[in-house]
Design an enzyme around this catalytic site. Sequence first.
Site, short mmCIF file in Angstrom:
data_model
loop_
_atom_site.label_atom_id
_atom_site.label_comp_id
_atom_site.label_asym_id
_atom_site.label_seq_id
_atom_site.Cartn_x
_atom_site.Cartn_y
_atom_site.Cartn_z
N GLU A 97 38.54 39.28 52.10
CA GLU A 97 36.93 40.31 51.38
C GLU A 97 36.72 39.43 50.45
O GLU A 97 37.04 37.98 50.00
CB GLU A 97 38.03 41.35 50.44
CG GLU A 97 38.65 42.44 51.40
CD GLU A 97 38.97 43.51 50.56
OE1 GLU A 97 39.70 43.93 50.77
OE2 GLU A 97 38.73 44.02 49.09
N CYS A 110 31.73 36.75 44.57
CA CYS A 110 33.80 37.26 44.10
C CYS A 110 33.86 36.63 45.36
O CYS A 110 33.72 37.42 46.88
CB CYS A 110 33.36 38.32 44.17
SG CYS A 110 35.64 38.14 43.53
N CYS A 117 48.21 37.55 48.55
CA CYS A 117 48.57 36.47 47.46
C CYS A 117 49.72 36.88 46.79
O CYS A 117 50.04 38.00 46.93
CB CYS A 117 48.21 36.98 46.40
SG CYS A 117 47.68 36.95 44.51
N CYS A 121 51.19 41.53 41.37
CA CYS A 121 50.48 42.41 40.36
C CYS A 121 51.10 43.60 41.01
O CYS A 121 50.07 44.04 42.19
CB CYS A 121 48.83 41.77 39.86
SG CYS A 121 49.50 40.54 39.06
N CYS A 124 47.37 45.95 41.91
CA CYS A 124 46.76 44.56 42.82
C CYS A 124 47.04 44.87 44.80
O CYS A 124 48.05 44.80 44.53
CB CYS A 124 46.51 43.39 42.50
SG CYS A 124 45.73 42.32 42.98
N GLY A 167 44.32 36.15 46.16
CA GLY A 167 44.80 34.64 46.20
C GLY A 167 44.68 34.56 44.44
O GLY A 167 43.80 35.20 43.04
N GLU A 168 45.88 33.66 44.05
CA GLU A 168 45.88 32.94 42.82
C GLU A 168 45.11 31.90 43.01
O GLU A 168 45.95 30.24 43.49
CB GLU A 168 47.29 33.30 42.25
CG GLU A 168 47.49 32.21 40.94
CD GLU A 168 46.57 32.25 40.27
OE1 GLU A 168 46.29 33.10 39.69
OE2 GLU A 168 45.95 31.34 39.84
N SER A 199 39.22 32.58 38.21
CA SER A 199 40.04 33.48 37.05
C SER A 199 41.53 33.65 38.02
O SER A 199 41.71 33.95 38.58
CB SER A 199 39.32 35.34 37.67
OG SER A 199 40.33 36.38 37.18
N SER A 222 43.84 37.19 33.63
CA SER A 222 44.70 38.40 33.58
C SER A 222 45.18 38.67 32.81
O SER A 222 46.43 38.25 32.71
CB SER A 222 44.72 38.63 35.05
OG SER A 222 43.63 38.30 35.85
N LEU A 223 45.26 39.31 32.00
CA LEU A 223 46.15 39.70 30.79
C LEU A 223 46.84 41.07 30.61
O LEU A 223 48.19 40.65 30.94
CB LEU A 223 45.26 39.60 29.40
CG LEU A 223 46.49 39.17 27.94
CD1 LEU A 223 46.98 38.14 28.57
CD2 LEU A 223 45.16 39.15 26.60
N HIS A 224 46.13 41.81 30.49
CA HIS A 224 46.07 43.63 30.79
C HIS A 224 47.96 43.56 29.81
O HIS A 224 48.19 45.06 29.46
CB HIS A 224 47.19 43.65 32.47
CG HIS A 224 46.21 42.74 33.16
ND1 HIS A 224 44.57 43.22 32.93
CD2 HIS A 224 46.02 42.52 33.93
CE1 HIS A 224 44.08 42.57 34.07
NE2 HIS A 224 45.13 42.03 34.97
N ASN A 298 41.81 51.46 38.60
CA ASN A 298 41.57 52.01 40.04
C ASN A 298 43.43 52.64 40.03
O ASN A 298 44.00 51.99 40.01
CB ASN A 298 41.51 51.28 40.86
CG ASN A 298 39.97 50.29 41.04
OD1 ASN A 298 39.34 51.44 41.28
ND2 ASN A 298 39.49 49.52 40.92
N CYS A 341 40.17 44.18 44.64
CA CYS A 341 41.51 43.11 45.63
C CYS A 341 41.52 43.59 46.78
O CYS A 341 42.74 44.58 46.65
CB CYS A 341 41.97 42.85 44.57
SG CYS A 341 42.66 41.31 44.79
S1 SF4 Z 1 45.70 40.17 40.54
FE1 SF4 Z 1 45.05 38.18 41.18
S2 SF4 Z 1 46.73 37.37 41.38
FE2 SF4 Z 1 47.57 39.13 40.87
S3 SF4 Z 1 48.36 39.86 42.86
FE3 SF4 Z 1 45.95 39.74 42.78
S4 SF4 Z 1 45.14 38.56 43.85
FE4 SF4 Z 1 47.30 38.06 43.09
#
Ligand code: SF4
Length: 364
Positions: A97, A110, A117, A121, A124, A167-168, A199, A222-224, A298, A341
Site C-alpha cells: 500500500e 507515504c 513487516c 506491533c 498494526c 515495513g521497518e 519512521s 514510533s514510541l507509544h 484505530n 498500515c
Molecule cells: S508499526 Fe511499523 S514497524 Fe510496527 S509492525 Fe507496523 S509497519 Fe512494522
Amino acid sequence: MMERKRELFGLGLDALEEFFLSLGLARYRSKQVYNWLYKKFVFDFAAMSDIAKGDREVLADKCSILPGEIEIAKTQRSADGLTEKVLLRYSDGALVESVLMEHDYGHSVCLSSQVGCPMGCRFCASGQQGLERDLTAAEILAQGAIFGKHLAEQGKRWSRLVVMGSGEPFLNYANVLAALDFFHRPDAWGLSYRHMTVSTCGIVPGIERLAREGKPINLAISLHSVRQEVRSALMPANKVYPFPSVLKAAAAYGADSGRQVTYEYILIAGLNHTEEDAELLASYLKGQNAAVNLIPANPVPDKGIERPAMKDCRAFCRRLQRAGLNATLRKEMGKDIAAACGQLRGAAAKAGVHEGGYSGAGDQ
Ligand code: SF4
C-alpha cells in the site's frame, strides 16, 4: 530462455546513458527518456513522441520501465477527497500500500519499505501479516512515481515523503536510502532531504547509521509508551532495543542533524494515556528538540486496541504542552478508507484479491 528486459526505473542519468550506448542508441536519447520518466511521469515508450519509432521499438524490446510492471490493484479515496490510497501489485503478486495525502502545505506521499513487516506491533495490520520480502529501491521509488503521475495530470506534484508505510525501513536500509537519494537527485525530482521522513519502531543501529550519512533527513520514532512492560507488549522490538536506548540514539540524531525528531504516540484506551504517562513522557523528552505526534488509535478489537474518548486525548495533549513539549493531536485523515498500515492489503488478502496493491501510512 527469453532474455530478461532491463528495468530502467531508478537508473541515474549516467547509468542510463551508458546502457543506451550499449544498445547502439544515441547519447541524447537517455536524456530524453529520463525527462519522460521523471519530469513528465510517462511510463510508456509508445507515448514518448520525440523519440524515433525505430528507437522506441528497440527500447520496448530491451527494457521495461516500472519494476516488474507494477499494477494498481485497487484505489480508495476518502470521503473528504484529501487522502488516496492505492494497493500495488508487483509482478510476483506481492501487495503493497501507498498513500497520498493533501495538506495545507501541499501533498505528501507515504511509502512502504517492505511487503508486510516482521516487527509484529500489536496495533498494526502489517505487523500481523509478517514479512513477505523487502522492496527494491526501484519498487520504493515507483510508489512515489505513480502518485507523481497522478498529480502531474492535475498540474501538481508532491512536496514531501514519509517512509511510514508497511515495513521497518531500517531492516531494508540500503534500498530505502538508495530510493531517498534518487528522490533527491537534482536531475530527477530534486526533493530536499529536509522534506523526507523515515519512521522506525526503534532499530538503534539503523538510527546510528542514518546519523553517519550526514543527510538532514527527518527521523520519526514510533514510541507509544515509556513504560517497559507496556511498550514491550505493544512492540516486540522494545525487548531488543529498550526505549531508553532508542531515545538516546534519537536525541543524538537530532543533535547531530539539527532536525527535530518526531515521536509518534498512539493513544490506546486503558493503556498509555494517564496523567502519569504524560508526566513520564515529558520527563524523558525534556530539553530535546522533539515533537510529539499524538494519534488516537484505530480500533483493532481482537487485539484489545480501542480508542480513548477524544476529551481524554485532548487532555493528554494539553498535559504535554503544559510540560513544555511541542505536542499535537493528529488530524485524522482517511479513516473511512482504512489509511492505517496494511489494512487495505489485509482486506485484499482476506477477500482473496491476491492481485497486487498499494499501501502506506504504516505506523498508523
Ligand atoms: S508499526 Fe511499523 S514497524 Fe510496527 S509492525 Fe507496523 S509497519 Fe512494522
